[in-house]
Motif scaffolding. Structure first.
Motif, PDB file in Angstrom:
ATOM      1  N   VAL A  29       0.784  -1.304  -0.071  1.00  0.00           N
ATOM      2  CA  VAL A  29       0.082   0.030   0.004  1.00  0.00           C
ATOM      3  C   VAL A  29       0.768   1.068  -0.070  1.00  0.00           C
ATOM      4  N   ASN A  30       1.782   1.295   0.860  1.00  0.00           N
ATOM      5  CA  ASN A  30       2.794   2.468   0.890  1.00  0.00           C
ATOM      6  C   ASN A  30       3.512   2.816  -0.402  1.00  0.00           C
ATOM      7  N   LYS A  31       3.868   1.652  -1.402  1.00  0.00           N
ATOM      8  CA  LYS A  31       4.452   1.723  -2.612  1.00  0.00           C
ATOM      9  C   LYS A  31       3.664   2.125  -3.595  1.00  0.00           C
ATOM     10  N   LEU A  32       2.306   1.846  -3.332  1.00  0.00           N
ATOM     11  CA  LEU A  32       1.465   2.358  -4.263  1.00  0.00           C
ATOM     12  C   LEU A  32       1.067   3.875  -4.190  1.00  0.00           C
ATOM     13  N   LEU A  33       1.099   4.325  -3.133  1.00  0.00           N
ATOM     14  CA  LEU A  33       0.905   5.549  -2.616  1.00  0.00           C
ATOM     15  C   LEU A  33       2.113   6.295  -3.072  1.00  0.00           C
ATOM     16  N   ASP A  34       3.071   5.708  -2.829  1.00  0.00           N
ATOM     17  CA  ASP A  34       4.598   6.642  -3.214  1.00  0.00           C
ATOM     18  C   ASP A  34       4.463   6.747  -4.693  1.00  0.00           C
ATOM     19  N   GLU A  35       4.328   5.579  -5.606  1.00  0.00           N
ATOM     20  CA  GLU A  35       4.420   5.663  -6.913  1.00  0.00           C
ATOM     21  C   GLU A  35       3.290   6.520  -7.657  1.00  0.00           C
TER      22      GLU A  35
ATOM     23  N   PHE B  13       2.212   9.315  -6.231  1.00  0.00           N
ATOM     24  CA  PHE B  13       2.582  10.629  -5.888  1.00  0.00           C
ATOM     25  C   PHE B  13       3.699  11.147  -7.067  1.00  0.00           C
ATOM     26  N   TYR B  14       4.812  10.331  -7.191  1.00  0.00           N
ATOM     27  CA  TYR B  14       5.638  10.589  -7.944  1.00  0.00           C
ATOM     28  C   TYR B  14       5.343  10.732  -9.567  1.00  0.00           C
ATOM     29  N   LEU B  15       4.439  10.071  -9.836  1.00  0.00           N
ATOM     30  CA  LEU B  15       3.701   9.723 -11.205  1.00  0.00           C
ATOM     31  C   LEU B  15       2.799  11.003 -11.520  1.00  0.00           C
ATOM     32  N   ARG B  16       2.562  11.851 -10.361  1.00  0.00           N
ATOM     33  CA  ARG B  16       1.684  13.032 -10.414  1.00  0.00           C
ATOM     34  C   ARG B  16       0.159  12.430 -10.729  1.00  0.00           C
ATOM     35  N   ALA B  17      -0.378  11.469 -10.080  1.00  0.00           N
ATOM     36  CA  ALA B  17      -1.595  10.741 -10.243  1.00  0.00           C
ATOM     37  C   ALA B  17      -2.756  11.492  -9.294  1.00  0.00           C
ATOM     38  N   SER B  18      -3.649  11.998  -9.776  1.00  0.00           N
ATOM     39  CA  SER B  18      -4.642  12.488  -9.061  1.00  0.00           C
ATOM     40  C   SER B  18      -5.537  11.544  -8.095  1.00  0.00           C
ATOM     41  N   ASP B  19      -5.583  10.285  -8.635  1.00  0.00           N
ATOM     42  CA  ASP B  19      -6.625   9.196  -8.243  1.00  0.00           C
ATOM     43  C   ASP B  19      -6.094   7.777  -8.403  1.00  0.00           C
TER      44      ASP B  19
END
Length: 456
Positions: free
Chosen positions: A75-81, A83-89
């Motif tokens: 879950v942390n890696k999903l959130l991390d990635e 963010f760095y890919l500039r995803a909004s959702d």
């Protein structure tokens, strides 16, 4: 060309005045956290961010291949990635055999991963724990939120979980706490449109309406205006659903239908709070519209959003909500129509010669714009910095309808939206399509992106 597109291309044939280029940037929003705080690693520049993305993707790939990795780390890696890919959702969707992860990046959904169905329930449970939701409830929709940090920034997550045929799906919206982005120039407004808005918000009463479809940046526009108006000399109160971004010095109220705190009822109560400026998240029904107009008539400046296709349609829409023409003409200061378009990636932007189809579509839509077959525009080739999409970030394209004497006369005569737009253009309003083409000419976005947003 489809009939709907043909109808759209026949509007606004008046010549458009030249516009100054505007300094632009992306915008963001945030929501107050409600549960656990998660701290992730930092990346300080583009190179570090790309390294972080590669590391996260390697771990997530291992997970999709069935390797045993703790759900907390996943879950942390999903959130991390994201963010760095500039995803909004982030969308987590169960299927018959597995579950898929999709990110919405610059407004476009992108497939990222698929992972085993037996691990999917663990991920949903972990998200529920972070969000303060019931992990034993699987047949009802639940909403919550939490906060994490990435790249040295606090990121708030708004979580929505709903039961579907194959199991519970989760949608996580990432909202960045970045007050510096809420500046008028950062929205992508031309100098003409910026000056019109600044003039309108100086009036002590009346209505400022932002209009467009869901996800067009209306709330960001209103927040930016509120930030400009926020001084110690005035009292500002908002009614929102939900409160996505908190501003110091402003009283913000969350709509709660369970306690009968609706936009209409809340607006009635707000008038007893002695406000100078009121923001109502959305004008949805006749009751809210009527109270909003009366509020603007009694010496308050009221900001709100309304769902219409363009600025000119806002005025007939108020007529549909049983607002008398003379009240619309007396209370509306400006209507801001807008869309969000993707910005070309500066690392891979190249010159682009228009295709015959693009030239024909633009010439039909804007016969006075002087689009030529040999005119130079730009396109993105795709690179590591933009994840091979050719685009990085978003900005708005706008049209700002000013309620002057000519437009008031058209409203009083119950003119159609097409006639109101024609009058407004004759009075200097620049339609969204023209604003978009000017940004494409400047190399900020592409013609393909403008046509996608305006016609698809």
């Amino acid at each position: 060309m489809p009939k709907e597109k043909e109808a759209n291309t026949k509007k606004a044939k008046t010549k458009i005045p030249k516009k100054a280029k505007a300094e632009i940037d992306t915008t963001s929003e945030r929501v107050e956290p409600t549960a656990e705080k998660v701290v992730l690693e930092k990346a300080t520049d583009i190179g570090d961010a790309q390294t972080k993305i590669a590391e996260d993707q390697e771990i997530l790939k291992s997970f999709t291949e069935g390797k045993s990795i703790q759900v907390i780390e996943i879950v942390n890696k999903l959130l991390d990635e994201a963010f760095y890919l500039r995803a909004s959702d982030i969308h987590i969707d169960p299927t018959h055999d597995d579950a898929r992860i999709r990110y919405r990046i610059d407004g476009i959904m992108q497939d990222m991963f698929r992972f085993p169905k037996d691990r999917y329930t663990e991920i949903i449970s972990r998200i529920k724990i972070l969000s303060g939701l019931r992990i034993d409830e699987h047949q009802a929709a639940q909403d919550g939120g939490f906060r994490f940090e990435a790249g040295g920034k606090p990121i708030d997550i708004r979580v929505s979980i709903a039961p579907t045929y194959y199991g519970e799906n989760a949608v996580l919206r990432l909202l960045t706490n970045d007050e510096g982005k809420y500046e008028l120039k950062a929205l992508g407004l031309s100098e003409l449109n910026e000056n019109r808005i600044l003039k309108a918000i100086k009036r002590p009463y009346g209505m400022i309406l932002a209009t467009g479809p869901t996800g067009s940046g209306k709330t960001t526009t209103l927040y930016t205006i509120l930030k400009l108006l926020n001084t110690s000399e005035v009292s500002i109160v908002t009614l929102e659903d939900p409160v996505e971004y908190t501003i110091a010095g402003i009283e913000q109220i969350q709509i709660n239908p369970q306690t009968d705190l609706t936009f209409a009822n809340g607006l009635k109560s707000l008038l007893r709070q002695d406000p100078n400026i009121i923001m109502v998240g959305e004008i949805r029904d006749k009751e809210t519209a009527g109270i909003a107009v009366n509020t603007a008539l009694t010496g308050h400046l009221l900001l709100s959003t309304i769902h219409t296709n363009d600025a000119a349609t806002t005025l007939p829409r108020l007529l549909d909500l049983n607002i008398e023409p003379y009240l619309i003409a007396s209370t509306v200061n400006i209507a801001i129509g807008q869309r969000l378009v993707r910005k070309l990636c500066p690392s891979c932007k190249v010159e682009h010669k228009l295709t015959d189809a693009e030239v024909q579509a633009l010439q039909q839509a804007m016969p006075d714009a002087g689009i030529k077959a040999d005119e130079i525009f730009y396109a993105g080739e795709g690179c590591e910095a933009c994840s091979k999409t050719g685009y990085k970030g978003r900005l708005g394209i706008y049209e700002v309808l000013l309620m002057d004497e000519k437009v008031r006369e058209a409203v009083l005569n119950r003119a159609s939206a097409a006639n109101i737009k024609e009058v407004a253009v004759a009075q200097g309003m620049v339609p969204m399509l023209y604003d978009g083409v000017e940004k494409a000419r400047a190399g900020i976005t592409s013609i393909e992106e403008i046509l996608r947003v305006m016609y698809e």
